[in-house]
Design an enzyme around this catalytic site. Structure first.
Site, short mmCIF file in Angstrom:
data_model
loop_
_atom_site.label_atom_id
_atom_site.label_comp_id
_atom_site.label_asym_id
_atom_site.label_seq_id
_atom_site.Cartn_x
_atom_site.Cartn_y
_atom_site.Cartn_z
N SER A 119 11.12 20.84 14.03
CA SER A 119 12.05 21.87 13.19
C SER A 119 13.18 22.58 13.83
CB SER A 119 11.41 23.58 12.93
OG SER A 119 11.27 23.92 11.84
N ASP B 81 4.56 17.35 5.37
CA ASP B 81 5.25 18.69 5.99
C ASP B 81 5.67 19.86 4.79
OD1 ASP B 81 7.63 20.21 6.91
OD2 ASP B 81 8.19 18.88 7.91
N HIS C 163 4.00 19.95 9.63
CA HIS C 163 5.25 19.97 9.73
C HIS C 163 4.88 20.61 11.18
CE1 HIS C 163 9.44 22.03 10.28
NE2 HIS C 163 9.11 22.73 10.68
#
Length: 459
Positions: A276, A368, A402
């Site tokens: 991230s 994601d 994600h």
């Protein structure tokens, strides 16, 4: 193998099955009525968290329906469960490694489904992500077999009845001999994990995302696989800034300096891994810090995001998002997929990775929902390709979300974000996401060993 509640011989077709004596786990009082000839086994009974196990039930009637359930608590005491429905074969056995689940949290053959599909037990906690705060203690997983095909409501009820068998399985984040060393070096705050032995070991900077704080479990697992890994906080921890408003490359240079000064770290280079926000940070580290020669970017952007990054001679602004494009579903969960601005429209935010003397591994979850990670990886690698660089790999994972973690971490579709103070959508389908985590982890270990175990020349 460790088994429980084995007080009568098995049925004849299991006569060739052998076991190693082990601890007998009895979860019931002496008056409990338990099916005496049913055995539940988990092999190995205790293992590292990135290792698979084999779950089997013996002593059932041929064709008997059974529900297998796993239960585990997080550091706050929140219970996570998973369950699956099986039907015993002609020998009265269920083997989760080779037999199909007929229902429950997953269907089909999913050997590690009970571990990888753990979800919060209670509806009011359904957007809770499993965090491991203390990796020195193992996860304790209680595996239970029940007669019949039971649903979640029945399994969570106090009236569920006595199980056929139950066993406790331990999943460790640290291998024997791994050292944990808290780090206060100049402005650097974090925790160093060292493998057992004299070394030296390849060094890695380990970064997470915009929730801040310090997460140690991935570094603990990296150390268990031969890396000196520094779990590095960069805000919302100790005396670091509370909010992610701005960052300075000098902080990360000090972290690299600390790692390379350690006598158990291979010189003169280190690697980095981040997910991230940590994903775009590791691209910046590999671009602006010459000693960082390998970067694993997990669902990160090719642009610097959210906060300004101060370099020695300039500042890279943070790519922002358009709040009007944030979607909120009926459960109040934020979908950020369309909200982030396109990095190509804001070239001043782009990280010039084409100038880096480093290698890159992009791990991409194609479902994601926190951002367009596949697009960002395409944009990054296109710039590398145009610059004539061949210093990158891309692994794309269909139906993965994600939060691509080390293997057998419970997949998380959505969870509460403590900075945003709302639940955020991460995406991914549990079975495919779990398969992605296994491949991504093995690829990461191979990539880091390849580029850090021995000094490399110019690309």
């Amino acid at each position: 193998m460790y088994k429980i509640l084995c007080t009568m011989p098995r049925i004849s077709c299991l006569a060739g099955h052998h076991s190693t004596p082990g601890v007998l786990y009895s979860m019931f009082s002496a008056t409990s009525q338990v099916t005496a000839n049913v055995e539940l086994s988990v092999e190995p009974i205790s293992c590292l968290h990135d290792e698979p196990v084999r779950i089997r039930v013996f002593g059932l009637s041929p064709g008997e329906d059974v529900t297998l359930q796993a239960f585990m608590e997080d550091y706050k005491g929140v219970g996570f469960i998973s369950y699956a429905h099986y039907r015993a074969n002609s020998c009265g056995m269920v083997d989760a490694a080779t037999m199909e689940s007929l229902g429950g949290h997953f269907k089909g053959i999913f050997p590690m489904g009970l571990i990888g599909s753990l979800l919060p037990a209670h509806t009011e906690q359904k957007f809770t992500r499993f965090f491991k705060k203390d990796p020195q203690n193992p996860n304790v997983v209680k595996v239970t077999a029940y007669k019949g095909h039971l649903g979640k409501e029945a399994l969570c009820s106090t009236d569920v009845g006595e199980p056929l068998a139950t066993i406790t399985h331990l999943r460790h984040y640290v291998a024997p001999g791994v050292q944990r060393i808290p780090v206060h070096y100049k402005k650097v705050r974090g925790c160093l994990f060292l493998p057992p032995g004299d070394g030296p070991f390849p060094g890695v900077i380990d970064l997470f995302g915009s929730a801040g704080g310090l997460l140690e479990y991935r570094s603990a697992q990296l150390a268990s696989r031969g890396f000196a890994s520094l779990a590095l906080a960069f805000f919302a921890y100790d005396d670091l800034p509370e909010y992610l408003e701005e960052l300075n490359i000098s902080y990360f240079e000090e972290a690299v300096e600390f790692l390379l000064k350690h006598d158990k770290v291979v010189k003169p280079h280190v690697g980095s891994i981040g997910v991230s926000k940590g994903g775009d940070l590791v691209l910046s580290l590999a671009t602006f810090i010459p000693e960082v020669k390998a970067a694993v970017c997990i669902n990160g952007s090719c642009a610097n995001t959210q906060s300004s990054l101060h370099l020695h001679d300039r500042t890279i602004p943070g790519l922002d998002f358009d709040i009007s494009k944030v979607k909120i579903d009926d459960d109040g969960v934020l979908d950020m997929y369309e909200a982030w601005e396109d990095p190509l429209d804001y070239p001043e935010t782009l990280i010039p990775i084409e100038k880096a003397d480093a290698h890159f591994l992009f791990l991409v979850g194609c479902e994601d929902r926190n951002g367009k990670s596949e697009t960002y990886a395409d944009q990054a690698t296109e710039r590398l390709r145009k610059a004539g660089r061949k210093n990158y790999e891309v692994h794309r994972y269909t139906h993965a979300g994600h939060l691509i973690e080390p293997p057998y971490s419970p997949s998380c579709y959505a969870s509460y974000h403590k900075v945003i103070r709302m639940s955020v959508l991460w995406g991914g389908e549990p079975m495919f996401h779990q398969m992605a985590q296994v491949h991504a982890w093995n690829s990461t270990l191979a990539f880091l060993h390849k580029h850090l175990s021995f000094p490399k020349g110019k690309l």
